[in-house]
Structure formats: C-alpha cells, structure tokens
Design a protein around this motif. Sequence first.
Motif, PDB file in Angstrom:
ATOM      1  N   VAL A  29       0.881  -1.165   0.000  1.00 53.40           N
ATOM      2  CA  VAL A  29       0.000   0.000   0.000  1.00 53.40           C
ATOM      3  C   VAL A  29       0.915   1.210   0.000  1.00 53.40           C
ATOM      4  CG1 VAL A  29      -1.783   1.303   1.203  1.00 53.40           C
ATOM      5  CG2 VAL A  29      -1.846  -1.195   1.213  1.00 53.40           C
ATOM      6  N   LEU A  35      -3.157   0.325  -3.738  1.00 53.64           N
ATOM      7  CA  LEU A  35      -2.843  -1.063  -3.440  1.00 53.64           C
ATOM      8  C   LEU A  35      -2.143  -1.630  -4.672  1.00 53.64           C
ATOM      9  CD1 LEU A  35      -3.020  -3.704  -1.809  1.00 53.64           C
ATOM     10  CD2 LEU A  35      -5.276  -4.057  -2.847  1.00 53.64           C
ATOM     11  N   THR A  48      -7.193   2.552  -2.984  1.00 52.58           N
ATOM     12  CA  THR A  48      -7.978   2.181  -1.816  1.00 52.58           C
ATOM     13  C   THR A  48      -8.962   3.310  -1.537  1.00 52.58           C
ATOM     14  OG1 THR A  48      -6.333   3.125  -0.314  1.00 52.58           O
ATOM     15  CG2 THR A  48      -6.144   0.778  -0.796  1.00 52.58           C
ATOM     16  N   TRP A  52     -10.231   4.540   4.232  1.00 54.83           N
ATOM     17  CA  TRP A  52      -9.230   3.669   4.853  1.00 54.83           C
ATOM     18  C   TRP A  52      -7.944   4.430   5.195  1.00 54.83           C
ATOM     19  CZ3 TRP A  52      -9.831  -1.337   6.316  1.00 54.83           C
ATOM     20  CH2 TRP A  52     -10.954  -2.006   5.835  1.00 54.83           C
TER      21      TRP A  52
END
Length: 94
Positions: A29, A35, A48, A52
């Motif tokens: 990441v 990702l 992502t 998050w």
Amino acid sequence: MTFRPCFNNITVGGVTYRLGDVIEYSLEVTGGGQLVIGINGYRFETPTDVEWSATPFYFKAGAYVAVGNGGAGLSDPSTEGGWVVYGALEVLHA
C-alpha cells in the motif's frame, strides 16, 4: 486477474498457474493509497477508498481456506484443508 470457480487454476497476465506451481508475489500500500499487487512480474494497481486512509493496514501470510459448507462445521478435516509453503518472507515498513 481471472479466478476460476474450482480454485485449481488462476490466470494472471495471460499465464495460467496450477495448484502446486511456484509463484512470486508482493503486496504494497503506497503512501498515496494505491494497493499494488505483483504476481510473477505482472503488476496490478487499484486505489484504496479514502475512508481507509486513517486505518493501519496489515497483511496475513498464509492461506484463507474455505472448507465444507462455507465453514459451517460440516467439513471433514481428514480430507479438506490447505497449506502454503514459503521459500522466503520479507517484511518492510515505510
């Protein structure tokens, strides 16, 4: 990537890998929230979700094995299961 329902084969970048084949893969990441997945030289990137961004990520080295009736306790441990063999494992933190 194409996953076959039988889970015996996986096709990545036009190459089909069979159960028991050796693969080299990486997971990352990035600081920008991408990702990045690498499998035998094939690179796949996806963003992502921004939600998050405040959550720490971790990756599990191993197998997620679904057996029997979706894990509902109807499996036979003498005939079902799986394993993963690692030749090397490298962990890096940025």
